[in-house]
Design an enzyme around this catalytic site. Structure first.
Site, PDB file in Angstrom:
ATOM      1  N   GLY A   1       0.792  -1.230   0.000  1.00  0.00           N
ATOM      2  CA  GLY A   1       0.000   0.000   0.000  1.00  0.00           C
ATOM      3  C   GLY A   1       0.825   1.282   0.000  1.00  0.00           C
TER       4      GLY A   1
ATOM      5  N   ASN B   1      -5.872   2.310 -12.997  1.00  0.00           N
ATOM      6  CA  ASN B   1      -4.923   1.332 -12.454  1.00  0.00           C
ATOM      7  C   ASN B   1      -3.493   1.804 -12.668  1.00  0.00           C
ATOM      8  OD1 ASN B   1      -4.050  -1.346 -11.540  1.00  0.00           O
ATOM      9  ND2 ASN B   1      -3.496  -1.729 -13.675  1.00  0.00           N
TER      10      ASN B   1
ATOM     11  N   ASN C   1       1.586   2.970  -2.574  1.00  0.00           N
ATOM     12  CA  ASN C   1       0.909   3.890  -3.500  1.00  0.00           C
ATOM     13  C   ASN C   1      -0.363   4.461  -2.872  1.00  0.00           C
ATOM     14  OD1 ASN C   1       2.392   3.913  -6.221  1.00  0.00           O
ATOM     15  ND2 ASN C   1       2.412   1.763  -5.591  1.00  0.00           N
TER      16      ASN C   1
ATOM     17  N   HIS D   1       0.235   0.472 -13.477  1.00  0.00           N
ATOM     18  CA  HIS D   1       0.937  -0.713 -13.981  1.00  0.00           C
ATOM     19  C   HIS D   1       2.392  -0.354 -14.286  1.00  0.00           C
ATOM     20  CE1 HIS D   1       1.578  -4.585 -15.644  1.00  0.00           C
ATOM     21  NE2 HIS D   1       1.883  -4.111 -16.836  1.00  0.00           N
TER      22      HIS D   1
HETATM   23  C1  GRF Z   1       3.336  -1.620  -7.428  1.00  0.00           C
HETATM   24  O1  GRF Z   1       4.662  -1.780  -7.778  1.00  0.00           O
HETATM   25  C2  GRF Z   1       2.473  -1.783  -8.623  1.00  0.00           C
HETATM   26  O2  GRF Z   1       3.079  -1.357  -9.782  1.00  0.00           O
HETATM   27  C3  GRF Z   1       2.274  -3.252  -8.669  1.00  0.00           C
HETATM   28  O3  GRF Z   1       2.095  -3.594  -7.321  1.00  0.00           O
HETATM   29  C4  GRF Z   1       2.895  -2.734  -6.528  1.00  0.00           C
HETATM   30  C5  GRF Z   1       2.096  -2.228  -5.388  1.00  0.00           C
HETATM   31  O4  GRF Z   1       2.878  -1.606  -4.438  1.00  0.00           O
HETATM   32  N1  GRF Z   1       1.226  -3.626  -9.537  1.00  0.00           N
HETATM   33  P1  GRF Z   1       2.203  -0.983  -3.159  1.00  0.00           P
HETATM   34  O5  GRF Z   1       1.262  -2.014  -2.557  1.00  0.00           O
HETATM   35  O6  GRF Z   1       1.461   0.246  -3.578  1.00  0.00           O
HETATM   36  O7  GRF Z   1       3.320  -0.655  -2.228  1.00  0.00           O
END
Ligand code: GRF
Length: 226
Positions: free
Chosen positions: A17, A129, A19, A131
């Site tokens: 999490g 999303n 992000n 990616h």
């Molecule tokens: C990110 O690197 C995203 O690109 C991938 O999953 C990861 C999630 O990271 N699909 P976080 O849970 O936000 O730390």
């Protein structure tokens, strides 16, 4: 430029999490118009749930097995497909109950079926999303490693991979890009170093892409376009 109107955001996560954290932080700084109304995780131990609770954001755990959609190790493809469709339909219901304006998948490791996407589209709620790859490249899981391996085989176009924020359609990672950032690979970098570098960049791009999608959604509402 004026800020967009107050915007309700639902965020879907599966893991750490970081992000989500970038969006939580932005909602109290650069994006004060963002109200995160709920964080939903398909994994009970996702640290993203803890981050949400720490920020007093309501959370929901929605899981295929725990929710008894199908049993662990279900091998019948038809039963699996049916279970996932029902799971996604229920996810849509849970999401829509909060009346969000937009849904952000931030490390959500579950493919969204039309039984989720269609009800959201009917309510004009865009789903976006994150990616870690350039458009049309390395769809699906393990994108960073696949790009890294190709680079070291001399097969990565222009020696560049990247990150994108894109609209979600039922074809995995194929929806229209909102914002794209190229990442140049370099010969001495390890996979972990590249992953770390990409994750750092994701945290700014997710905020940028979410802001852009929010501006677009209010523009569309103003001119009556869905
Ligand atoms: C990110 O690197 C995203 O690109 C991938 O999953 C990861 C999630 O990271 N699909 P976080 O849970 O936000 O730390």
């Amino acid at each position: 430029m004026h800020d967009p109107p107050p915007t309700k955001v639902t965020i879907l996560v599966s893991g750490n999490g970081s992000n989500l954290q970038a969006l939580i932080d932005a909602s109290s700084t650069t994006m004060p118009y963002v109200k995160i109304v709920r964080v939903i995780s398909n994994r009970a131990n996702a640290f993203g749930l803890t981050r949400a609770r720490n920020a007093s954001i309501p959370t929901t755990y929605h899981n295929l097995i725990a929710g008894k959609y199908h049993a662990t190790g279900e091998s019948d493809p038809a039963a699996k497909k049916q279970a996932r469709e029902k799971y996604d339909a229920d996810l849509a219901e849970k999401v829509l109950a909060d009346g969000p304006d937009i849904v952000v998948c931030a490390g959500w490791m579950h493919i969204l079926a039309p039984t989720f996407l269609d009800p959201l589209a009917r309510r004009n709620v865009p789903v976006i999303n994150l990616h870690p790859a350039l458009p049309q490249k390395y769809d699906g899981a393990g994108a960073i490693k696949r790009a890294y391996d190709d680079y070291h085989k001399g097969k990565l176009e222009h020696d560049k991979t990247g990150i994108m924020i894109h609209y979600v359609i039922s074809e995995v990672d194929r929806g229209a890009p909102i914002v794209v950032r190229e990442i140049q690979c370099t010969p001495l970098e390890t996979l972990t170093e590249l992953e770390n570098r990409i994750h750092q960049q994701e945290h700014t791009l997710i905020v940028e892409g979410t802001a852009m999608a929010i501006i677009k959604l209010w523009e569309n509402r103003k001119i009556g376009v869905s």
